[in-house]
Design a protein around this motif. Structure first.
Motif, mmCIF file in Angstrom:
data_model
loop_
_atom_site.group_PDB
_atom_site.id
_atom_site.type_symbol
_atom_site.label_atom_id
_atom_site.label_comp_id
_atom_site.label_asym_id
_atom_site.label_seq_id
_atom_site.Cartn_x
_atom_site.Cartn_y
_atom_site.Cartn_z
ATOM 1 N N ILE A 8 53.864 38.111 24.778
ATOM 2 C CA ILE A 8 53.679 39.538 25.068
ATOM 3 C C ILE A 8 52.206 39.851 25.293
ATOM 4 N N ILE A 9 51.338 39.340 24.435
ATOM 5 C CA ILE A 9 49.901 39.584 24.604
ATOM 6 C C ILE A 9 49.414 39.023 25.930
ATOM 7 N N PHE A 10 49.883 37.831 26.275
ATOM 8 C CA PHE A 10 49.498 37.220 27.548
ATOM 9 C C PHE A 10 49.986 38.055 28.726
ATOM 10 N N LEU A 11 51.228 38.496 28.669
ATOM 11 C CA LEU A 11 51.789 39.275 29.778
ATOM 12 C C LEU A 11 51.070 40.609 29.965
ATOM 13 N N VAL A 12 50.723 41.261 28.860
ATOM 14 C CA VAL A 12 50.102 42.580 28.946
ATOM 15 C C VAL A 12 48.624 42.500 29.303
ATOM 16 N N CYS A 13 47.912 41.544 28.724
ATOM 17 C CA CYS A 13 46.451 41.509 28.845
ATOM 18 C C CYS A 13 45.943 40.636 29.984
ATOM 19 N N CYS A 14 46.779 39.768 30.521
ATOM 20 C CA CYS A 14 46.285 38.830 31.529
ATOM 21 C C CYS A 14 46.987 38.952 32.879
ATOM 22 N N VAL A 15 48.302 39.006 32.876
ATOM 23 C CA VAL A 15 49.052 38.946 34.133
ATOM 24 C C VAL A 15 48.728 40.107 35.080
ATOM 25 N N PRO A 16 48.654 41.368 34.630
ATOM 26 C CA PRO A 16 48.359 42.448 35.576
ATOM 27 C C PRO A 16 46.996 42.309 36.250
ATOM 28 N N PHE A 17 45.999 41.850 35.493
ATOM 29 C CA PHE A 17 44.656 41.704 36.062
ATOM 30 C C PHE A 17 44.610 40.556 37.063
ATOM 31 N N THR A 18 45.310 39.473 36.755
ATOM 32 C CA THR A 18 45.362 38.363 37.697
ATOM 33 C C THR A 18 46.106 38.766 38.966
ATOM 34 N N ALA A 19 47.140 39.582 38.836
ATOM 35 C CA ALA A 19 47.918 40.001 40.001
ATOM 36 C C ALA A 19 47.078 40.792 40.996
ATOM 37 N N THR A 20 46.073 41.535 40.487
ATOM 38 C CA THR A 20 45.242 42.346 41.393
ATOM 39 C C THR A 20 44.315 41.495 42.249
ATOM 40 N N LEU A 21 44.124 40.218 41.906
ATOM 41 C CA LEU A 21 43.219 39.370 42.678
ATOM 42 C C LEU A 21 43.742 39.102 44.080
ATOM 43 N N TYR A 22 45.035 39.190 44.259
ATOM 44 C CA TYR A 22 45.616 38.837 45.553
ATOM 45 C C TYR A 22 45.518 39.971 46.568
ATOM 46 N N PRO A 23 45.859 41.216 46.237
ATOM 47 C CA PRO A 23 45.678 42.294 47.224
ATOM 48 C C PRO A 23 44.241 42.800 47.299
ATOM 49 N N LEU A 24 43.442 42.648 46.222
ATOM 50 C CA LEU A 24 42.067 43.147 46.205
ATOM 51 C C LEU A 24 41.089 41.999 46.396
ATOM 52 N N PRO A 25 40.060 42.172 47.234
ATOM 53 C CA PRO A 25 39.094 41.085 47.456
ATOM 54 C C PRO A 25 38.068 40.949 46.346
ATOM 55 N N SER A 26 37.894 41.983 45.497
ATOM 56 C CA SER A 26 36.862 41.970 44.468
ATOM 57 C C SER A 26 37.458 42.191 43.089
ATOM 58 N N TRP A 27 36.683 41.792 42.056
ATOM 59 C CA TRP A 27 36.998 42.123 40.678
ATOM 60 C C TRP A 27 36.490 43.532 40.419
ATOM 61 N N VAL A 28 37.373 44.447 40.059
ATOM 62 C CA VAL A 28 37.015 45.867 39.981
ATOM 63 C C VAL A 28 37.018 46.399 38.550
ATOM 64 N N PHE A 29 37.171 45.515 37.557
ATOM 65 C CA PHE A 29 37.355 45.990 36.184
ATOM 66 C C PHE A 29 36.111 45.861 35.307
ATOM 67 N N GLY A 30 34.994 45.410 35.864
ATOM 68 C CA GLY A 30 33.750 45.366 35.104
ATOM 69 C C GLY A 30 33.550 44.091 34.301
ATOM 70 N N ASP A 31 32.341 43.980 33.715
ATOM 71 C CA ASP A 31 31.952 42.756 33.016
ATOM 72 C C ASP A 31 32.749 42.551 31.728
#
Length: 372
Positions: A97-120
């Motif tokens: 659950i922690i992995f799905l909530v904290c990691c998967v959504p952010f990794t999914a944004t890498l494909y439609p978005l060209p940049s990391w938009v969530f900060g350091d």
């Protein structure tokens, strides 16, 4: 070297690193590309993986969150489900659950978005939690396998030492160790800038040297994958040897005692088979990405092309899918999980009148609740 993606356009940039070392890593690029060739169209090409991979990740999240939440709910709600093995299963569900909530959504944004938009900060914490949960998962599987081996090889001694309190202490120790050992991941994550159809920001790992990078990759492969896998295989070799021994008949030839012993052994075997399936799925799901990263780091002739990019996407999808398949295994192989699911959600599961007598059910529940 110019790379051509499946739209026929050159992919240009200032860095040639492979994508998806962690969330926000850079896409496949090559240096020495003429920037003016892409300035006519400043928007990156929309590839198939830009929508297909996030869609697959969304499906993984939906199935994984629902399934693992049900597992934790059933174990915590029903006292007879609070066994040693189920404590480890609840720990696995928590890591998923922690992995799905904290990691998967952010990794999914890498494909439609060209940049990391969530900060350091999110760059560091997302990669850190991904390492923590992966490490906690494999160590929990190892602990669960050792526990099953102990219960099978030494059934009488295990009755005194295998308690839910011990399982809880081991689970807490696993989490503390995983948080501490994963600190380098957060320390070496940073934001970097590059150019790919315009200026972009990337979340990458910056180790002090190539030696440090290869050392950490090798450590991750050994600690998170290979050594736990070897330990698990040794445990199940002992278990198979123990199960192959002939069963000793009760001295008084009491039919009820013999029947109880046979049922106890059958339940132990079913639980052990379920643990084996969970471990095998972990091996299959996490193996491709572990070997890919190891091969990439230590092979000087590694080719950074779009075919390798597709293989790495597939490997990441395999590793992420592991977080959603475990509850399905419990549902198909764990009879007591199915019964508890039906009790917790009677409006979903239709009660079926079976031919099994109540004495058999009560005996099974007693054996499971006793810590089997």
């Amino acid at each position: 070297m110019k790379l051509i993606n499946d739209t026929g356009l050159p992919v240009c940039g200032t860095d040639s690193s492979l994508p998806l070392e962690g969330p926000g890593a850079q896409p496949y690029q090559s240096s020495g590309c003429n920037r003016s060739a892409v300035e006519l169209d400043q928007s990156p090409p929309l590839l198939v993986d830009a929508w297909l991979v996030p869609l697959f990740f969304a499906l993984i999240m939906l199935v994984g969150l629902v399934g693992n939440s049900l597992v934790i709910h059933v174990i915590t709600k029903h006292r007879q489900m609070r066994t040693v093995t189920n404590f480890y299963i609840a720990n696995l569900a928590t890591t998923d659950i922690i992995f799905l909530v904290c990691c998967v959504p952010f990794t999914a944004t890498l494909y439609p978005l060209p940049s990391w938009v969530f900060g350091d900060f999110m760059c560091r914490i997302v990669n850190y939690l991904q390492q923590v949960t992966a490490q906690a998962t494999c160590i929990t599987l190892t602990a669960m396998s050792v526990d099953r081996c102990y219960a099978t090889v030494y059934p009488l001694q295990s009755l005194r030492h295998r308690t839910p309190r011990v399982a809880m202490a081991v689970s807490v120790g696993i989490w503390i160790g995983s948080f501490v050992l994963s600190v380098p991941v957060a320390a070496y994550q940073t934001l970097d800038t590059g150019y790919w159809y315009g200026p972009q920001t990337y979340c990458i790992e910056t180790f002090p040297s190539v030696y440090h990078q290869k050392t950490f990759i090798l450590y991750t492969f050994l600690v998170v994958y290979l050594l736990p896998l070897i330990t698990i295989c040794v445990c199940y070799a002992f278990m198979l040897k123990r199960m192959s021994r002939p069963v000793v008949e009760p001295s008084d030839n009491n039919y009820q005692v013999q029947l109880l012993a046979e049922r106890s052994e059958a339940i132990r075997t079913k639980i052990s088979k379920m643990v084996v399936v969970i471990v095998v799925l972990f091996t299959i799901c996490w193996g491709p990405i572990q070997f890919f990263i190891l091969f990439q780091a230590f092979n000087s002739n590694f080719q950074k092309n779009y075919e390798m990019y597709k293989i790495k996407i597939w490997a990441h999808c395999m590793s992420y899918s592991n977080s959603s398949v475990n509850p399905i295994v419990y549902a198909f192989m764990g009879a007591n999980f199915r019964k508890s699911f039906k009790k917790a959600f009677p409006f979903i599961f239709k009660q079926r009148v079976g031919t099994t007598g109540g004495a058999v059910v009560n005996t099974e529940m007693h054996l499971v609740s006793s810590g089997t």
